[in-house]
Design a protein around this motif. Structure first.
Motif, PDB file in Angstrom:
ATOM      1  N   LEU A  91       0.805  -1.223   0.000  1.00  0.00           N
ATOM      2  CA  LEU A  91       0.000   0.000   0.000  1.00  0.00           C
ATOM      3  C   LEU A  91       0.835   1.269   0.000  1.00  0.00           C
ATOM      4  O   LEU A  91       0.474   2.274  -0.597  1.00  0.00           O
ATOM      5  N   GLU A  92       1.972   1.255   0.695  1.00  0.00           N
ATOM      6  CA  GLU A  92       2.789   2.456   0.794  1.00  0.00           C
ATOM      7  C   GLU A  92       4.205   2.087   1.184  1.00  0.00           C
ATOM      8  O   GLU A  92       4.469   1.008   1.707  1.00  0.00           O
ATOM      9  N   SER A  93       5.116   2.997   0.901  1.00  0.00           N
ATOM     10  CA  SER A  93       6.487   2.824   1.360  1.00  0.00           C
ATOM     11  C   SER A  93       6.587   3.324   2.786  1.00  0.00           C
ATOM     12  O   SER A  93       5.978   4.332   3.149  1.00  0.00           O
ATOM     13  N   PHE A  94       7.355   2.628   3.598  1.00  0.00           N
ATOM     14  CA  PHE A  94       7.463   2.997   4.999  1.00  0.00           C
ATOM     15  C   PHE A  94       8.506   4.084   5.195  1.00  0.00           C
ATOM     16  O   PHE A  94       9.588   4.061   4.606  1.00  0.00           O
ATOM     17  N   THR A  95       8.136   5.056   6.005  1.00  0.00           N
ATOM     18  CA  THR A  95       9.078   6.066   6.449  1.00  0.00           C
ATOM     19  C   THR A  95       9.054   6.058   7.966  1.00  0.00           C
ATOM     20  O   THR A  95       8.039   5.756   8.581  1.00  0.00           O
ATOM     21  N   PHE A  96      10.168   6.369   8.572  1.00  0.00           N
ATOM     22  CA  PHE A  96      10.221   6.394  10.031  1.00  0.00           C
ATOM     23  C   PHE A  96      11.331   7.324  10.469  1.00  0.00           C
ATOM     24  O   PHE A  96      12.332   7.509   9.788  1.00  0.00           O
ATOM     25  N   ASN A  97      11.115   7.937  11.598  1.00  0.00           N
ATOM     26  CA  ASN A  97      12.108   8.805  12.204  1.00  0.00           C
ATOM     27  C   ASN A  97      12.434   8.262  13.575  1.00  0.00           C
ATOM     28  O   ASN A  97      11.552   7.905  14.331  1.00  0.00           O
ATOM     29  N   TYR A  98      13.709   8.194  13.896  1.00  0.00           N
ATOM     30  CA  TYR A  98      14.077   7.738  15.211  1.00  0.00           C
ATOM     31  C   TYR A  98      15.357   8.448  15.646  1.00  0.00           C
ATOM     32  O   TYR A  98      16.100   8.997  14.836  1.00  0.00           O
ATOM     33  N   ASN A  99      15.580   8.464  16.933  1.00  0.00           N
ATOM     34  CA  ASN A  99      16.748   9.097  17.517  1.00  0.00           C
ATOM     35  C   ASN A  99      18.015   8.529  16.875  1.00  0.00           C
ATOM     36  O   ASN A  99      18.193   7.318  16.797  1.00  0.00           O
ATOM     37  N   SER A 100      18.904   9.416  16.406  1.00  0.00           N
ATOM     38  CA  SER A 100      20.099   8.975  15.693  1.00  0.00           C
ATOM     39  C   SER A 100      21.044   8.164  16.572  1.00  0.00           C
ATOM     40  O   SER A 100      21.977   7.541  16.068  1.00  0.00           O
ATOM     41  N   THR A 101      20.830   8.183  17.893  1.00  0.00           N
ATOM     42  CA  THR A 101      21.696   7.399  18.772  1.00  0.00           C
ATOM     43  C   THR A 101      21.292   5.928  18.793  1.00  0.00           C
ATOM     44  O   THR A 101      22.020   5.102  19.329  1.00  0.00           O
ATOM     45  N   ILE A 102      20.131   5.604  18.220  1.00  0.00           N
ATOM     46  CA  ILE A 102      19.682   4.213  18.160  1.00  0.00           C
ATOM     47  C   ILE A 102      20.308   3.554  16.942  1.00  0.00           C
ATOM     48  O   ILE A 102      20.208   4.061  15.826  1.00  0.00           O
ATOM     49  N   THR A 103      20.964   2.435  17.162  1.00  0.00           N
ATOM     50  CA  THR A 103      21.561   1.703  16.051  1.00  0.00           C
ATOM     51  C   THR A 103      21.014   0.278  16.031  1.00  0.00           C
ATOM     52  O   THR A 103      20.521  -0.229  17.042  1.00  0.00           O
ATOM     53  N   PHE A 104      21.112  -0.365  14.871  1.00  0.00           N
ATOM     54  CA  PHE A 104      20.621  -1.719  14.693  1.00  0.00           C
ATOM     55  C   PHE A 104      21.759  -2.597  14.195  1.00  0.00           C
ATOM     56  O   PHE A 104      22.496  -2.210  13.282  1.00  0.00           O
ATOM     57  N   SER A 105      21.899  -3.767  14.803  1.00  0.00           N
ATOM     58  CA  SER A 105      22.957  -4.701  14.424  1.00  0.00           C
ATOM     59  C   SER A 105      22.356  -6.084  14.242  1.00  0.00           C
ATOM     60  O   SER A 105      21.377  -6.444  14.901  1.00  0.00           O
ATOM     61  N   SER A 106      22.957  -6.858  13.355  1.00  0.00           N
ATOM     62  CA  SER A 106      22.498  -8.234  13.142  1.00  0.00           C
ATOM     63  C   SER A 106      23.068  -9.138  14.227  1.00  0.00           C
ATOM     64  O   SER A 106      24.024  -8.776  14.931  1.00  0.00           O
ATOM     65  N   ALA A 107      22.476 -10.323  14.351  1.00  0.00           N
ATOM     66  CA  ALA A 107      22.974 -11.298  15.324  1.00  0.00           C
ATOM     67  C   ALA A 107      24.425 -11.662  15.032  1.00  0.00           C
ATOM     68  O   ALA A 107      25.234 -11.859  15.941  1.00  0.00           O
TER      69      ALA A 107
END
Length: 205
Positions: A91-107
């Motif tokens: 239906l739509e492309s996802f956009t999101f805003n989050y605090n730049s101090t949050i990072t994501f890492s893989s297992a």
């Protein structure tokens, strides 16, 4: 495990999730037309489980299904009740805003031991029914299934990643008592689709 299912079972969208040797999990069995169809499927699934020395089999079924009495007669025990939510990812492309101090890492990046520690700590405060399996068993089962305040943001990032990988729809579920997770689904425009009951049967002593 599409190869295990008959063409008739595939046609009604029956699913069998492969978490061997810890579990086999069937979904959408309410779509089977007759009790005989259900009996045949249960017999074949339990035969496979015994052959592969699977510890438990579970069946998740719509809470309004007439097949529930058949599961009880086959010694399946009510384990939990959940609510399913879904969303069309086209239906739509996802956009999101989050605090730049949050990072994501893989297992792989953080290391499996650290990843499992984080997972186990997160589950300690979950409002869902506790799992029968250790965190290591859950992880191994998950790999078999899918191949080798922040909740709303993290969930939305997950939807974004699924969309990037080409998924066309999303289905998630949570326990009927887990109100915070239900709110997260709603925050990300997922629609409640149905209530399901999960039955479990132990096969190995």
């Amino acid at each position: 495990m599409k190869s295990f299912l008959t063409s008739k079972e595939r046609d009604v969208d029956l699913k069998l999730l492969d978490g061997r040797p810890y579990y086999l999990a069937a979904e959408n069995v309410e779509n089977l037309e007759t009790n005989d169809d259900l009996d045949l499927f249960i017999s074949r699934m339990e035969e496979l489980a015994m052959k592969e020395r699977v510890q438990h089999v579970t069946i998740t079924i719509d809470s309004s299904s007439a097949h529930i009495h058949k599961l009880k007669k086959n010694l399946y025990v009510n384990k939990s009740r959940s609510i399913e939510y879904s969303r069309d990812l086209n239906l739509e492309s996802f956009t999101f805003n989050y605090n730049s101090t949050i990072t994501f890492s893989s297992a792989a990046e953080v290391g499996i031991t650290r990843f499992l520690d984080i997972w186990e700590n997160a589950m300690c405060s979950s409002l869902n029914v506790p799992s029968l399996y250790t965190i290591e068993e859950q992880y191994e089962g998950m790999k078999q299934e899918v191949g080798a305040g922040l909740g709303t943001i993290v969930h939305r990032v997950g939807l974004h990643l699924l969309q990037q990988k080409g998924a066309s729809y999303y289905i998630g579920s949570t326990g009927v008592d887990n109100k915070p997770m239900q709110q997260i689904f709603r925050n990300n425009d997922c629609r409640r689709s149905r209530e399901v009951v999960t039955f479990i049967k132990s096969l190995q002593i």
